[in-house]
Structures are given as C-alpha cells and as structure tokens.
Design a protein around this motif. Structure first.
Motif, mmCIF file in Angstrom:
data_model
loop_
_atom_site.group_PDB
_atom_site.id
_atom_site.type_symbol
_atom_site.label_atom_id
_atom_site.label_comp_id
_atom_site.label_asym_id
_atom_site.label_seq_id
_atom_site.Cartn_x
_atom_site.Cartn_y
_atom_site.Cartn_z
ATOM 1 N N VAL A 1 58.640 81.483 -82.504
ATOM 2 C CA VAL A 1 59.550 80.693 -81.677
ATOM 3 C C VAL A 1 59.113 80.166 -80.492
ATOM 4 O O VAL A 1 58.629 81.111 -79.674
ATOM 5 N N THR A 2 58.838 78.823 -80.034
ATOM 6 C CA THR A 2 58.451 78.607 -78.703
ATOM 7 C C THR A 2 59.448 77.671 -78.116
ATOM 8 O O THR A 2 60.443 77.430 -78.816
ATOM 9 N N SER A 3 59.267 77.344 -76.813
ATOM 10 C CA SER A 3 60.273 76.757 -76.100
ATOM 11 C C SER A 3 60.611 75.498 -76.659
ATOM 12 O O SER A 3 61.787 75.143 -76.516
ATOM 13 N N GLY A 4 59.595 74.749 -77.146
ATOM 14 C CA GLY A 4 59.969 73.214 -77.692
ATOM 15 C C GLY A 4 60.343 73.186 -78.955
ATOM 16 O O GLY A 4 61.301 72.214 -79.045
ATOM 17 N N THR A 5 60.712 74.429 -79.544
ATOM 18 C CA THR A 5 61.467 74.545 -80.718
ATOM 19 C C THR A 5 62.909 75.097 -80.746
ATOM 20 O O THR A 5 63.426 75.591 -81.668
ATOM 21 N N LEU A 6 63.240 75.697 -79.391
ATOM 22 C CA LEU A 6 64.271 76.330 -79.187
ATOM 23 C C LEU A 6 65.386 75.823 -78.255
ATOM 24 O O LEU A 6 64.992 75.594 -76.983
ATOM 25 N N ALA B 1 70.723 80.207 -82.696
ATOM 26 C CA ALA B 1 69.696 79.520 -82.637
ATOM 27 C C ALA B 1 68.512 80.252 -83.283
ATOM 28 O O ALA B 1 67.535 79.645 -83.781
ATOM 29 N N LEU B 2 68.685 81.547 -83.401
ATOM 30 C CA LEU B 2 67.858 82.519 -83.937
ATOM 31 C C LEU B 2 67.898 82.930 -85.295
ATOM 32 O O LEU B 2 67.388 83.548 -86.073
ATOM 33 N N ARG B 3 69.429 82.477 -85.933
ATOM 34 C CA ARG B 3 69.708 82.995 -87.131
ATOM 35 C C ARG B 3 68.940 82.756 -88.165
ATOM 36 O O ARG B 3 68.620 83.722 -89.117
ATOM 37 N N ASP B 4 68.331 81.640 -88.400
ATOM 38 C CA ASP B 4 67.311 81.334 -89.664
ATOM 39 C C ASP B 4 66.021 81.739 -89.200
ATOM 40 O O ASP B 4 65.117 81.123 -90.179
ATOM 41 N N ARG B 5 65.579 81.945 -88.153
ATOM 42 C CA ARG B 5 64.489 82.168 -87.585
ATOM 43 C C ARG B 5 63.750 83.760 -87.492
ATOM 44 O O ARG B 5 62.729 84.305 -87.526
ATOM 45 N N ILE B 6 64.764 84.745 -87.139
ATOM 46 C CA ILE B 6 64.703 86.070 -86.728
ATOM 47 C C ILE B 6 65.492 86.857 -87.703
ATOM 48 O O ILE B 6 66.742 86.470 -88.185
ATOM 49 N N THR B 7 64.978 87.577 -88.648
ATOM 50 C CA THR B 7 65.454 88.430 -89.831
ATOM 51 C C THR B 7 66.549 89.488 -88.945
ATOM 52 O O THR B 7 66.223 90.175 -88.354
ATOM 53 N N HIS B 8 67.671 89.535 -89.426
ATOM 54 C CA HIS B 8 68.866 90.628 -88.933
ATOM 55 C C HIS B 8 68.995 90.583 -87.643
ATOM 56 O O HIS B 8 68.608 91.645 -86.725
ATOM 57 N N VAL B 9 69.641 89.523 -87.065
ATOM 58 C CA VAL B 9 70.247 89.283 -85.848
ATOM 59 C C VAL B 9 71.709 89.201 -85.790
ATOM 60 O O VAL B 9 72.159 88.621 -86.828
#
Length: 368
Positions: free
Chosen positions: A133-138, A77-85
């Motif tokens: 990143v907020t709870s409503g978008t995760l 869920a973080l792949r396109d929102r956090i760089t380099h995970v």
C-alpha cells in the motif's frame, strides 16, 4: 451506575445502544475511553456484531505523531487490501468500529514469549500487505504537514522528521515542567545532536503504509485463530524498515524467534515492494537505536506523572519506577551518546526531588 454519575463517553454509548444494560466497558486503553455496544441494525450475522463507541480521554500526554485524519476513515480504505482489519459502520453521524471478539496476543502469549507459528505467519503476511500500500494508491485524507512528508525513498528525511517530533513535541514541549528531571538524568539538547549523528546515513527504501504500533495488545486472536490488527491510529507512510524496528522493539521476541521475524519480514516486503529491504542489515540497528532513545523521553515523563504524590517520598513504587528508567536509559545510552547512566538509587532520588516540587502534598488516594 446512575446516568448522572456516568462519564460523557458512557452516556454516549448508552444512547447509541438504547439500553444501558448492554454497555460493556470501559475497555483497557490509554488514548480513548471505549465501550462496546450491540447495534441490532448494524452489519453482522443477525445483528450479533458489537461495536466500539469511544471518546478521546482528556488531559492525556500525547507523544505520537499522527498522519491520517482519522482511523475510521483509514480502515474502509484498507478493507480489501489488509486481511482482518475491523469494519467501520456509520450510525447517526458516528463512525463506529466493529469490536473484534477474541483475546489479545499479549494475553495469550506475553512479551518475551514466542508467538505460535500459525500466528507468526499472519504477522509476516501483514508486513507484505502493508508494504504493497503506497500513498499514491491510498485515497485517505492526511493531516501531517508538508515537511512531514519527505520524498518517496528519502529514509534520512523520514527519520529526521521523527527525531524532530521527539525533540520538539516530547522533550522541548515538556521542558518547563520536566526540565529539571531530564537534566538530572543527563538528558539535554545535545542528546538530540548525538542521536541525529547516530541515525544519519540511512539507505533509500521506497515508502509504504506503516501501522507503526504493532505490539501484542494491538493484535487480536479470534476463536478461529485468525489474527486481527486493531488500533491503526498511529499509521503513517514511510520507511518499511521502521515498521520492523518498531515491531521488534515492542514485541520483545525471544532471540531465536526474532531472527525468524526479520527473515519473514525481508521476504514478504521485498516481494510486495521491491527495494523495500535495501540496506536493512546496516540500518535496522540504527532504527532500533532511535526507538530506544524515543522511549527514554516518553517514559521519563510518564513514570513521573504516574507516581503522582506517591513520588514525594522513597518507597517501593519509586524504586520500581527508578529501576524501569535505569533499564530504559541503559538501552539508549549508545544512540543518545550518554557517557554514563545514573544508577537506580540516583534516579529514585531525582524522581522524589521532582515530585516534591511538582505535586501537591496531601494523603494518597485510598488512605483516608
């Protein structure tokens, strides 16, 4: 190593790879026994990527609250929102994380040393990305109870739940075994009343995703000087200032660079989550006080357990453990409201006394 003598985690890694000789590990780590294996059919350049196969360690002291069902479900869920995970790959029902080839930031630049500018910029970028990143978008399943999910912006409520966790799951849950040691160090129920008073009155800030464990061993530098963020197991949703406080507490930056980090955090978070830095000048020291207080209870238990039978008599190991605990207690004296802190010699005596009543007699490992 023969299959019969291998741990269940290693046997599982060998099964996944199909070739025992390709298994690397166990890697350094506290919560999991982790091995690295190649999977020719998995994503990656010509199947060259390696993947982590891990199992939770048994009989561990768990002192950290968990919010999400699993790290392996959070990462995609973080792949396109956090760089380099790390990527996650499903293999025969297992969710495996890609192993990041590189060296930890702590290996390259140990605690107390400055972080190079290009890497610090990437840490600051991470602050901004998580703040967005907020709870409503995760859309990731969470396992924390409703009372551990205060209303968005309720920083006081967020802190109260953290204090409750420390009081109930770290202190009270270990009173039967460690109560006498806590008492000799001046730690009792009233310490939490004083801690609550110390952290009361936090300003409201809109909540966001927090990694909540950003230290040098959870940041990996690859061959291209890209900074990867690993071990999202303790991630939660909450006050963005708590992320900064935890990071500063764990990283031990030189004072001059610490100021740069705070300013970088302020700019990045305010741009990504307007209002996310409200009242930070007043509240940062309060949150740092909580982190120092939290460390006291976890460190007392871990130092005592780590000593084992070696703690039954005075010696260099006891002296070193006592010195460490003295430093931790001194750092937390204000938030815990401690009028005085026992000296290293008194702490060493308390450790020996506790060990003699809570560990078995017998030769130490390697002395036969």
């Amino acid at each position: 190593m023969s299959p019969e003598s291998a741990s269940p985690a290693r046997r599982r890694a060998a099964e996944v790879s199909g070739d025992e000789s390709t298994v690397e590990g166990p890697l350094r780590g506290y919560h999991h026994e982790t091995y690295v294996v190649p999977l020719p059919g998995a994503p990656g350049a010509a199947g060259s990527a390696r993947w982590k196969c891990r199992e939770p360690r048994s009989n561990l002291l768990w002192f950290d609250r968990r919010c999400f069902v699993s790290e392996e479900l959070l990462l995609p869920a973080l792949r396109d929102r956090i760089t380099h995970v790390p990527d996650v790959f499903e293999f025969e029902g297992l969710h495996l994380q890609r192993f990041i080839e590189g060296r930890t930031l702590g290996t390259l630049h140990p605690a107390g040393h400055a972080v190079p500018r290009e890497l610090l910029r990437q840490i600051v970028r991470l602050f901004g990305q998580t703040a967005a990143v907020t709870s409503g978008t995760l859309a990731v399943e969470r396992l924390c109870s409703p009372e551990d999910r205060p209303e968005d912006g309720d920083s006081d409520g967020f802190m109260e739940r953290l204090v409750c966790f420390t009081e109930e799951r770290v202190y009270a849950a270990n009173l039967d075994e460690f109560g006498s040691l806590f008492a000799e160090l001046g730690l009792d129920d009233d310490a939490f009343k004083r801690l609550r008073k110390h952290v009361a009155g936090l300003r409201e800030r809109p909540f966001c995703l927090l990694h909540a464990d950003l230290h040098r061993e959870n940041l990996v530098v690859d061959a291209d000087r890209r900074l990867w963020t690993i071990d999202w197991e303790l991630a939660m949703v909450g006050d963005p200032l708590y992320e900064l406080a935890t990071h500063l507490h764990l990283m031990r930056y030189p004072s001059w660079q610490r100021r740069q980090v705070v300013e970088g955090w302020r700019r990045a978070v305010e741009a990504a989550r307007p209002g996310g830095t409200h009242g930070w000048r007043h509240d940062l020291d309060l949150l740092l006080g909580y982190k120092r207080a939290q460390s006291v209870f976890t460190d007392v238990v871990r130092e005592a357990v780590s000593l084992g039978r070696a703690g039954r008599s005075p010696g260099p190991r006891v002296a070193l453990a006592a010195a460490r605990l003295h430093g931790v207690l001194c750092a937390a004296a204000l938030p815990l409201g401690l009028d005085s802190v026992p000296g290293p010699a008194e702490i060493g005596t308390a450790l020996v006394r506790w060990s003699r009543t809570h560990t078995e007699e017998g030769p130490l490992p390697g002395t036969l």
